[in-house]
Scaffold this active site. Structure first.
Site, PDB file in Angstrom:
ATOM      1  CD1 TRP A   1      -2.979   1.465   0.948  1.00  0.00           C
ATOM      2  CD2 TRP A   1      -1.326   2.452   2.075  1.00  0.00           C
ATOM      3  NE1 TRP A   1      -3.387   2.731   1.285  1.00  0.00           N
ATOM      4  CE2 TRP A   1      -2.398   3.360   1.976  1.00  0.00           C
ATOM      5  CE3 TRP A   1      -0.174   2.860   2.750  1.00  0.00           C
ATOM      6  CZ2 TRP A   1      -2.356   4.647   2.513  1.00  0.00           C
ATOM      7  CZ3 TRP A   1      -0.124   4.138   3.282  1.00  0.00           C
ATOM      8  CH2 TRP A   1      -1.214   5.008   3.165  1.00  0.00           C
ATOM      9  CG  HIS A   2       3.546   2.247   3.210  1.00  0.00           C
ATOM     10  ND1 HIS A   2       2.869   1.252   3.864  1.00  0.00           N
ATOM     11  CD2 HIS A   2       3.626   3.286   4.081  1.00  0.00           C
ATOM     12  CE1 HIS A   2       2.563   1.675   5.085  1.00  0.00           C
ATOM     13  NE2 HIS A   2       3.007   2.907   5.239  1.00  0.00           N
ATOM     14  N   GLY A   3       3.706   1.822  -1.412  1.00  0.00           N
ATOM     15  CA  GLY A   3       4.291   2.235  -2.683  1.00  0.00           C
ATOM     16  C   GLY A   3       4.537   1.054  -3.582  1.00  0.00           C
TER      17      GLY A   3
END
Lengths: 469, 349
Positions: free
Chosen positions: A321-323
């Protein structure tokens, strides 16, 4: 329009004044227009994505509430989630999976030729997509009645203080506040003043200054243990000051408008276990993942092994989700493994010797957890697997490095206010403990923040780290 | 929800805190402004502006920022131009203002013309990086007069720049935050020591003969160390563009010819800017002015690349670099003026 810009302060001031002059119905309309102006100032084209997300989830939530058929309800919620995740997938992950597939095929000796596709990542897409999905699922689960006002719902999705980097709000918390008359109390205004000043200080003084030190270490070609430790500690403070600073500005801005946003941080660096860390770091994401991923996967209800699996899968996806990069996946998996290992030891230790608490054991746990967190930040910040390998090897090299002392000293000086304020609030178990200080020390504290921001603040406006997620 | 009595109590407490805080900030700012010196840059800026406005204009006036201030020697230029005597000698003065942007040039020219001092030719040499970062807070905080502030807003300066700039005007800390930061973080007290020195005025260049060659001819710049402003794409802000146009139009109305001079850059900057399309963008921008305005001329279509040893940093020429560039500029200008003698009346060669 970044929070740490004069443009934002002018914008917020104008919105605040107009908001306080209008009745509720018009207040929400004003906030909706302001939110679209705020988002459109980055790239007006991406407003269409917010509108798709808003309209699809709004009308699907009504369809879910109307139909009596469970099968149909499931179809609606699945369609809504797929549509929104699909948009997120295309804009955030398409390039990543495309490249990864090409690399994998290349490693297998297959040549995949395709056009290079560069898609711009719309700012905040991960945050508002998760917020819209949680609304749809809550309506599906009958935990929440669909909103009867499209304006209020559109504002819930796009509310400018938390639009681009959270906290990820739930309808029962934010939408409920938007639908009721609001009253801005003196206490809220004082909390807003504190959050805004402290948030700006954390961002422009602590985060942006330490970013220069962390960047210097992480862009080096060779690493020694001192360098790696100093650079990673600098980054640990940078990311905490950056993200919690953003959150404080968001919460302070919202409080000016009579709205309380959720806490996203609760003194995370005082955590003594991975479980505690995730109940204190990016709380709105970790509770989202718990409620909409970990528990539906079975949570801890299907035996120990499946619990470990669920923890690791949840954290892997949380990392992604972060990247769109493998180091975020690795970081997520690392924290998933840490949670699983901690759970294993905790159950074993508890069953054999019961629970023991002492200052020494607390300090040992704190030290161990700090080491786990720091290595996690190394994985998070590294630009490639090769760099992770180089920096990990560097941890065992003792050659002196000039970068070490300068970075370490600066981190201590700039990180100290962060730890001190957190410690004061942690000890009194009250994030607004300072607001309750007597007048003279409180005014001196605010003066120190104001002059710290003016003199020590990095003037070249830097983007917040979490805006890119 | 809070009870009404606790709410009113916290509102009273908040008002008291805000009141004391505001009072303390005002008091501190008054103390700072009274006890601490104005910065050398401000003194120099104001001193130079006063000088320009109160003295007769030269035939050729150089206008720009710190890059042209130290990069063009007026006396070297004058010497080269007067090496081929005409009916009268040509006077040159470098009126560039360090730490400024094209906004300043427009208002300085306006003040100067109002005082009745008109040059025939302006060598306009703004750095292209400041067209997207025009330092508006310095304009508002250290330079502009009320009428100029109003005009800058009319020419499109954003409200947020105005707010920030006005805050800089009112607050000593904000006006000199960079200098104070240097004093606090690096113990650099140069700002406080030098501020009382006499300001450097136009025409006070000390270089009369060829300066010594660079001490370290092998010094090279690293692309990774380029300042962020030099890495920015060439994208002039609309209000800067408006000010440049106003500057050119004001010059045209008064019969002043403008030569737009791109200043030399080091190889590493050239490589970076060529690759990022900045050079091509700047060239197109220059050409558009030359096409649109009759009084604008381009002597060099793009920035010349000079060896790293000719630079103090990635922006500014050393005396040696400036000496060489001024010679080249003088030759090019002499040639141009000999073909177009009407530009400088009474100097036909």
């Amino acid at each position: 329009m970044l929070f740490n810009s004069i443009a934002y302060l002018v914008f917020l001031g104008l919105v605040w004044v107009l908001h306080s002059l209008l009745p509720l119905k018009w207040q929400n309309r004003l906030l909706l227009i302001a939110s679209y102006v705020f988002y459109g100032s980055w790239d007006w084209r991406f407003l269409s994505l917010i509108w798709i997300s808003t309209l699809s989830t709004y009308y699907l939530s009504h369809a879910i509430a109307r139909t009596g058929s469970q099968k149909q309800r499931k179809r609606y919620v699945a369609f809504g989630a797929m549509l929104n995740l699909g948009i997120l997938g295309v804009f955030k992950y398409f390039g990543f999976f495309h490249e990864s597939l090409q690399d994998l095929a290349g490693a297998l000796g297959i040549s995949l030729h395709g056009p290079a596709i560069h898609i711009i990542l719309p700012v905040g897409i991960s945050f508002y997509t998760f917020q819209a999905i949680s609304y749809l699922i809550d309506v599906y689960r009958k935990d929440y009645q669909p909103s009867q006002s499209l304006t209020n719902y559109a504002l819930f999705i796009s509310f400018f203080p938390q639009l681009v980097a959270g906290p990820i709000e739930r309808p029962s918390h934010l939408l409920d506040q938007l639908e009721k008359p609001r009253r801005v109390t003196g206490e809220m205004l004082h909390e807003a003043l504190y959050l805004l000043l402290w948030g700006f200080f954390k961002k422009v003084v602590v985060a942006d200054t330490l970013a220069l030190r962390a960047d210097a270490v992480f862009s080096a070609d060779e690493f020694t243990s001192g360098m790696v430790i100093a650079g990673t500690v600098a980054f640990a403070f940078q990311i905490y000051a950056d993200f919690s600073g953003y959150t404080d500005i968001a919460r302070g801005s919202a409080r000016l408008l009579g709205i309380r946003l959720n806490k996203n941080f609760l003194f995370p660096y005082f955590s003594k276990s991975p479980q505690e860390f995730w109940s204190r770091w990016h709380i709105s994401l970790s509770t989202w993942l718990r409620d909409y991923l970990y528990i539906p996967l079975g949570g801890n209800r299907r035996g120990e092994l499946k619990t470990y699996r669920n923890l690791i899968v949840t954290m892997l996806l949380g990392g992604l989700w972060h990247g769109a990069a493998w180091n975020f996946v690795l970081w997520g998996g690392y924290h998933g493994a840490a949670l699983a290992i901690h759970r294993f030891f905790k159950s074993t230790y508890k069953s054999r010797s019961g629970t023991q608490h002492s200052v020494v054991s607390g300090l040992i746990k704190l030290t161990l957890m700090t080491a786990v967190t720091l290595y996690g930040w190394l994985l998070f910040r590294a630009s490639s697997f090769q760099q992770i390998q180089d920096m990990t090897s560097g941890l065992f090299s003792s050659e002196p490095a000039a970068l070490f002392l300068a970075t370490f000293l600066k981190t201590c000086v700039y990180g100290a206010p962060l730890i001190l304020v957190d410690f004061v609030c942690y000890r009194s178990n009250d994030e607004f403990a300072i607001v309750k200080w007597p007048l003279v020390p409180l005014v001196l504290f605010y003066l120190a923040l104001i002059y710290g921001i003016l003199i020590l603040g990095v003037t070249n406006v830097q983007q917040f780290i979490y805006f890119t997620f | 929800m809070f009870s009404s009595s606790s709410t009113s109590l916290s509102k009273k407490r908040l008002l008291l805190i805000v009141g004391i805080l505001t009072g303390a900030v005002v008091l501190l700012e008054i103390l700072f402004s009274s006890l601490l010196p104005e910065g050398l840059m401000t003194q120099s800026l104001r001193g130079k502006c006063d000088y320009i406005v109160s003295h007769p204009a030269p035939d050729i006036q150089v206008m720009g920022d710190s890059v042209s201030q130290g990069g063009i020697f007026a006396n070297r230029l004058e010497e080269t131009l007067n090496a081929h005597p005409g009916s009268r000698p040509v006077t040159v003065r470098n009126d560039s203002l360090g730490g400024t942007s094209p906004l300043f040039a427009y208002y300085v020219l306006k003040r100067q013309l109002r005082a009745g001092h008109k040059p025939d030719v302006i060598l306009f040499a703004p750095n292209m990086a400041v067209t997207s970062n025009p330092i508006p807070e310095r304009f508002w905080g250290r330079f502009a007069r009320p009428g100029e502030m109003a005009e800058s807003l009319r020419l499109g300066m954003p409200l947020s720049d105005m707010v920030f700039g006005l805050a800089c005007r009112l607050s000593y800390t904000m006006r000199y935050r960079e200098e104070l930061r240097g004093a606090v973080t690096a113990g650099n007290l140069e700002f406080f020591k030098t501020a009382r020195l006499p300001v450097e005025l136009p025409g006070s260049e000390s270089v009369e003969s060829q300066p010594a060659p660079p001490e370290n001819p092998n010094e090279t710049f690293d692309a990774r160390e380029l300042p962020w402003m030099l890495k920015q794409p060439f994208r002039p802000l609309p209000y800067v563009d408006n000010h440049i146009r106003a500057f050119i139009e004001l010059a045209a109305e008064n019969g002043i010819h403008i030569f737009w001079i791109p200043m030399p850059i080091p190889q590493v900057v050239s490589d970076f800017q060529r690759e990022s399309g900045t050079v091509a963008g700047f060239e197109r921008y220059l050409q558009s002015f030359a096409t649109e305005y009759e009084n604008v001329r381009i002597l060099f279509p793009e920035s010349a690349v000079y060896p790293d040893s000719h630079f103090k940093d990635t922006w500014h020429l050393t005396d040696f670099g400036a000496w060489n560039f001024s010679g080249t500029l003088g030759e090019a200008l002499t040639m141009y003026l000999s073909e177009n003698p009407e530009l400088l009346p009474g100097t036909a060669r």
